[in-house]
Motif scaffolding. Structure first.
Motif, PDB file in Angstrom:
ATOM      1  N   LYS A  95      51.785  46.331  30.659  1.00  0.00           N
ATOM      2  CA  LYS A  95      50.443  45.759  30.764  1.00  0.00           C
ATOM      3  C   LYS A  95      50.039  45.611  32.230  1.00  0.00           C
ATOM      4  CE  LYS A  95      47.654  41.747  29.407  1.00  0.00           C
ATOM      5  NZ  LYS A  95      47.658  40.429  28.715  1.00  0.00           N
ATOM      6  N   LYS A  96      50.986  45.161  33.062  1.00  0.00           N
ATOM      7  CA  LYS A  96      50.704  44.979  34.485  1.00  0.00           C
ATOM      8  C   LYS A  96      50.369  46.318  35.144  1.00  0.00           C
ATOM      9  CE  LYS A  96      53.525  42.366  36.801  1.00  0.00           C
ATOM     10  NZ  LYS A  96      54.720  41.913  37.584  1.00  0.00           N
ATOM     11  N   GLN A  97      51.113  47.351  34.785  1.00  0.00           N
ATOM     12  CA  GLN A  97      50.866  48.671  35.369  1.00  0.00           C
ATOM     13  C   GLN A  97      49.513  49.218  34.944  1.00  0.00           C
ATOM     14  OE1 GLN A  97      54.406  50.587  33.913  1.00  0.00           O
ATOM     15  NE2 GLN A  97      55.518  50.305  35.829  1.00  0.00           N
ATOM     16  N   LYS A  98      49.137  49.005  33.694  1.00  0.00           N
ATOM     17  CA  LYS A  98      47.842  49.474  33.218  1.00  0.00           C
ATOM     18  C   LYS A  98      46.697  48.748  33.927  1.00  0.00           C
ATOM     19  CE  LYS A  98      48.047  51.829  28.823  1.00  0.00           C
ATOM     20  NZ  LYS A  98      47.341  51.995  27.536  1.00  0.00           N
ATOM     21  N   GLU A  99      46.889  47.461  34.184  1.00  0.00           N
ATOM     22  CA  GLU A  99      45.863  46.706  34.896  1.00  0.00           C
ATOM     23  C   GLU A  99      45.668  47.265  36.307  1.00  0.00           C
ATOM     24  OE1 GLU A  99      47.161  42.686  34.732  1.00  0.00           O
ATOM     25  OE2 GLU A  99      46.482  42.360  32.662  1.00  0.00           O
ATOM     26  N   TYR A 100      46.782  47.644  36.951  1.00  0.00           N
ATOM     27  CA  TYR A 100      46.688  48.226  38.294  1.00  0.00           C
ATOM     28  C   TYR A 100      45.984  49.582  38.247  1.00  0.00           C
ATOM     29  CZ  TYR A 100      48.017  50.579  42.592  1.00  0.00           C
ATOM     30  OH  TYR A 100      47.979  51.288  43.773  1.00  0.00           O
ATOM     31  N   ASP A 147      46.132  49.702  50.815  1.00  0.00           N
ATOM     32  CA  ASP A 147      46.132  49.325  49.403  1.00  0.00           C
ATOM     33  C   ASP A 147      47.061  48.152  49.104  1.00  0.00           C
ATOM     34  OD1 ASP A 147      45.236  49.666  46.754  1.00  0.00           O
ATOM     35  OD2 ASP A 147      47.029  50.794  46.221  1.00  0.00           O
ATOM     36  N   ALA A 148      47.474  47.422  50.149  1.00  0.00           N
ATOM     37  CA  ALA A 148      48.425  46.326  49.934  1.00  0.00           C
ATOM     38  C   ALA A 148      47.844  45.243  49.024  1.00  0.00           C
ATOM     39  CB  ALA A 148      48.838  45.722  51.270  1.00  0.00           C
ATOM     40  N   LYS A 149      46.582  44.898  49.234  1.00  0.00           N
ATOM     41  CA  LYS A 149      45.981  43.809  48.459  1.00  0.00           C
ATOM     42  C   LYS A 149      46.024  44.111  46.963  1.00  0.00           C
ATOM     43  CE  LYS A 149      41.697  41.140  47.987  1.00  0.00           C
ATOM     44  NZ  LYS A 149      40.302  40.961  48.495  1.00  0.00           N
ATOM     45  N   ASP A 150      45.597  45.322  46.563  1.00  0.00           N
ATOM     46  CA  ASP A 150      45.554  45.668  45.147  1.00  0.00           C
ATOM     47  C   ASP A 150      46.947  45.890  44.570  1.00  0.00           C
ATOM     48  OD1 ASP A 150      42.790  45.513  45.062  1.00  0.00           O
ATOM     49  OD2 ASP A 150      42.523  47.603  45.617  1.00  0.00           O
ATOM     50  N   ALA A 151      47.836  46.511  45.362  1.00  0.00           N
ATOM     51  CA  ALA A 151      49.199  46.753  44.878  1.00  0.00           C
ATOM     52  C   ALA A 151      49.920  45.438  44.624  1.00  0.00           C
ATOM     53  CB  ALA A 151      49.971  47.606  45.882  1.00  0.00           C
ATOM     54  N   VAL A 152      49.748  44.487  45.530  1.00  0.00           N
ATOM     55  CA  VAL A 152      50.395  43.184  45.368  1.00  0.00           C
ATOM     56  C   VAL A 152      49.825  42.443  44.163  1.00  0.00           C
ATOM     57  CG1 VAL A 152      50.613  40.892  46.394  1.00  0.00           C
ATOM     58  CG2 VAL A 152      51.091  42.916  47.765  1.00  0.00           C
ATOM     59  N   ALA A 153      48.503  42.465  44.024  1.00  0.00           N
ATOM     60  CA  ALA A 153      47.870  41.749  42.914  1.00  0.00           C
ATOM     61  C   ALA A 153      48.291  42.314  41.563  1.00  0.00           C
ATOM     62  CB  ALA A 153      46.350  41.816  43.051  1.00  0.00           C
ATOM     63  N   GLY A 154      48.547  43.635  41.495  1.00  0.00           N
ATOM     64  CA  GLY A 154      48.853  44.234  40.216  1.00  0.00           C
ATOM     65  C   GLY A 154      50.309  44.528  39.946  1.00  0.00           C
ATOM     66  N   CYS A 156      53.286  43.650  42.461  1.00  0.00           N
ATOM     67  CA  CYS A 156      54.345  42.828  43.093  1.00  0.00           C
ATOM     68  C   CYS A 156      53.741  41.520  43.600  1.00  0.00           C
ATOM     69  CB  CYS A 156      55.036  43.595  44.222  1.00  0.00           C
ATOM     70  SG  CYS A 156      53.922  44.448  45.380  1.00  0.00           S
ATOM     71  N   THR A 157      53.375  40.682  42.657  1.00  0.00           N
ATOM     72  CA  THR A 157      52.699  39.421  42.985  1.00  0.00           C
ATOM     73  C   THR A 157      53.563  38.481  43.818  1.00  0.00           C
ATOM     74  OG1 THR A 157      53.424  38.550  40.840  1.00  0.00           O
ATOM     75  CG2 THR A 157      51.223  39.512  40.954  1.00  0.00           C
ATOM     76  N   GLN A 158      54.870  38.744  43.894  1.00  0.00           N
ATOM     77  CA  GLN A 158      55.736  37.879  44.701  1.00  0.00           C
ATOM     78  C   GLN A 158      55.393  37.962  46.189  1.00  0.00           C
ATOM     79  OE1 GLN A 158      56.654  40.636  43.136  1.00  0.00           O
ATOM     80  NE2 GLN A 158      58.343  41.719  44.149  1.00  0.00           N
ATOM     81  N   HIS A 159      54.617  38.988  46.575  1.00  0.00           N
ATOM     82  CA  HIS A 159      54.233  39.145  47.978  1.00  0.00           C
ATOM     83  C   HIS A 159      52.803  38.666  48.251  1.00  0.00           C
ATOM     84  CE1 HIS A 159      57.938  41.199  48.593  1.00  0.00           C
ATOM     85  NE2 HIS A 159      57.595  42.290  47.954  1.00  0.00           N
ATOM     86  N   GLN A 160      52.214  37.901  47.328  1.00  0.00           N
ATOM     87  CA  GLN A 160      50.821  37.464  47.500  1.00  0.00           C
ATOM     88  C   GLN A 160      50.637  36.627  48.759  1.00  0.00           C
ATOM     89  OE1 GLN A 160      48.160  38.412  45.518  1.00  0.00           O
ATOM     90  NE2 GLN A 160      47.023  37.481  47.215  1.00  0.00           N
ATOM     91  N   ALA A 161      51.645  35.830  49.127  1.00  0.00           N
ATOM     92  CA  ALA A 161      51.532  34.992  50.324  1.00  0.00           C
ATOM     93  C   ALA A 161      51.336  35.843  51.586  1.00  0.00           C
ATOM     94  CB  ALA A 161      52.769  34.113  50.477  1.00  0.00           C
ATOM     95  N   LEU A 162      51.908  37.050  51.610  1.00  0.00           N
ATOM     96  CA  LEU A 162      51.735  37.942  52.762  1.00  0.00           C
ATOM     97  C   LEU A 162      50.277  38.372  52.886  1.00  0.00           C
ATOM     98  CD1 LEU A 162      54.835  40.296  52.278  1.00  0.00           C
ATOM     99  CD2 LEU A 162      54.717  38.164  53.590  1.00  0.00           C
ATOM    100  N   VAL A 163      49.680  38.737  51.759  1.00  0.00           N
ATOM    101  CA  VAL A 163      48.287  39.166  51.742  1.00  0.00           C
ATOM    102  C   VAL A 163      47.369  38.016  52.133  1.00  0.00           C
ATOM    103  CG1 VAL A 163      46.417  40.029  50.281  1.00  0.00           C
ATOM    104  CG2 VAL A 163      48.725  40.950  50.024  1.00  0.00           C
ATOM    105  N   ASP A 164      47.658  36.823  51.622  1.00  0.00           N
ATOM    106  CA  ASP A 164      46.842  35.651  51.942  1.00  0.00           C
ATOM    107  C   ASP A 164      46.879  35.354  53.438  1.00  0.00           C
ATOM    108  OD1 ASP A 164      46.307  35.442  49.256  1.00  0.00           O
ATOM    109  OD2 ASP A 164      47.770  33.839  48.890  1.00  0.00           O
ATOM    110  N   GLU A 165      48.053  35.461  54.039  1.00  0.00           N
ATOM    111  CA  GLU A 165      48.171  35.188  55.471  1.00  0.00           C
ATOM    112  C   GLU A 165      47.472  36.261  56.289  1.00  0.00           C
ATOM    113  OE1 GLU A 165      51.605  34.465  58.897  1.00  0.00           O
ATOM    114  OE2 GLU A 165      52.143  34.454  56.771  1.00  0.00           O
TER     115      GLU A 165
END
Length: 243
Positions: A95-100, A147-154, A156-165
């Protein structure tokens, strides 16, 4: 300026990909779903042709090598495949991959190739975080990892803090106007030719500096700053945001 950590990441991840070649995915592993690729067939090598003894052999004409094929862009233009029609050649997408993949797969393109691009982005971030967290954030803010923002959101959400910073950081270059945010910043992976300047109204210099040590430095962007210019420092991250 490309960060050396990124070059190391590319080498390591390429080696890992080569090591995985030859093993077939059974489709049960969601990370490997649809990741099978046909083996590349090289051009046929012609046998030596006979040259009459009376004629001198003509030296071969060298041709420039063909450019390497680039990975498919996740934001390629054109009509996209509807999400309910996105299926891998073997196995299934999670499901996560399809969302991405939603609105990302151009008509006629293998969705597994688009998914692989996003997964490679996550792999690079995972490698960089282990090596140096600030470099990972810097690679996002400088665009070295697209594409880091979209890849992380869809994927590898464990890296969201990197995108936020990264959203509050500055890459090398000139920044001015409303884009300036007062506060304390630290340089991420600076070169030995790092310099910066902060100017106020009328171009009046408020602060400046340089460093040839390659070590992180800290600066303060005041409320009165109008422009901030950085060269050779790679990126400036908001102080206090690191985990």
């Amino acid at each position: 300026m490309r960060n050396p950590f990124l070059a190391c990441a590319a080498v390591v991840l390429t080696a890992a990909a080569l090591a995985a070649c030859g093993s077939s995915a059974d489709g049960n592993d969601p990370e490997a779903a649809g990741a099978q690729r046909p083996a590349a067939s090289g051009p046929a090598v012609p046998g030596p042709s006979a040259t009459p003894a009376s004629e001198p052999a003509t030296p071969p004409t060298e041709e420039p090598p063909a450019p390497e094929a680039s990975a498919p862009a996740a934001t390629a233009e054109g009509p996209k495949t509807p999400v309910d029609e996105i299926t891998p050649a073997t196995g299934t997408f999670t499901k996560k991959q399809k969302e991405y993949l939603k609105d990302r797969v151009p008509k006629g393109m293998d969705p597994a190739a688009v998914l692989q691009t996003g997964q490679e982005t996550c792999d690079k971030l995972r490698y960089l975080v282990k090596a140096d967290r600030d470099t990972a954030v810097g690679a996002i803010v400088t665009g070295e990892i697209p594409d880091a923002k979209d890849a992380v959101a869809g994927l590898c959400t464990q890296h969201q803090a990197l995108v936020d910073e990264a959203a509050y950081a500055y890459p090398d270059g000139k920044h001015s106007g409303k884009k300036l945010r007062p506060g304390l910043y630290r340089s991420a992976s600076p070169t030995t030719d790092c310099s910066w300047q902060i100017a106020g109204a009328g171009g009046k210099e408020l602060a400046s500096g340089a460093s040839d040590t390659g070590k992180s430095r800290k600066i303060t962007i005041p409320d009165s700053a109008v422009t901030f210019t950085s060269t050779g420092c790679y990126a400036w991250l908001p102080e206090g945001a690191a985990g």
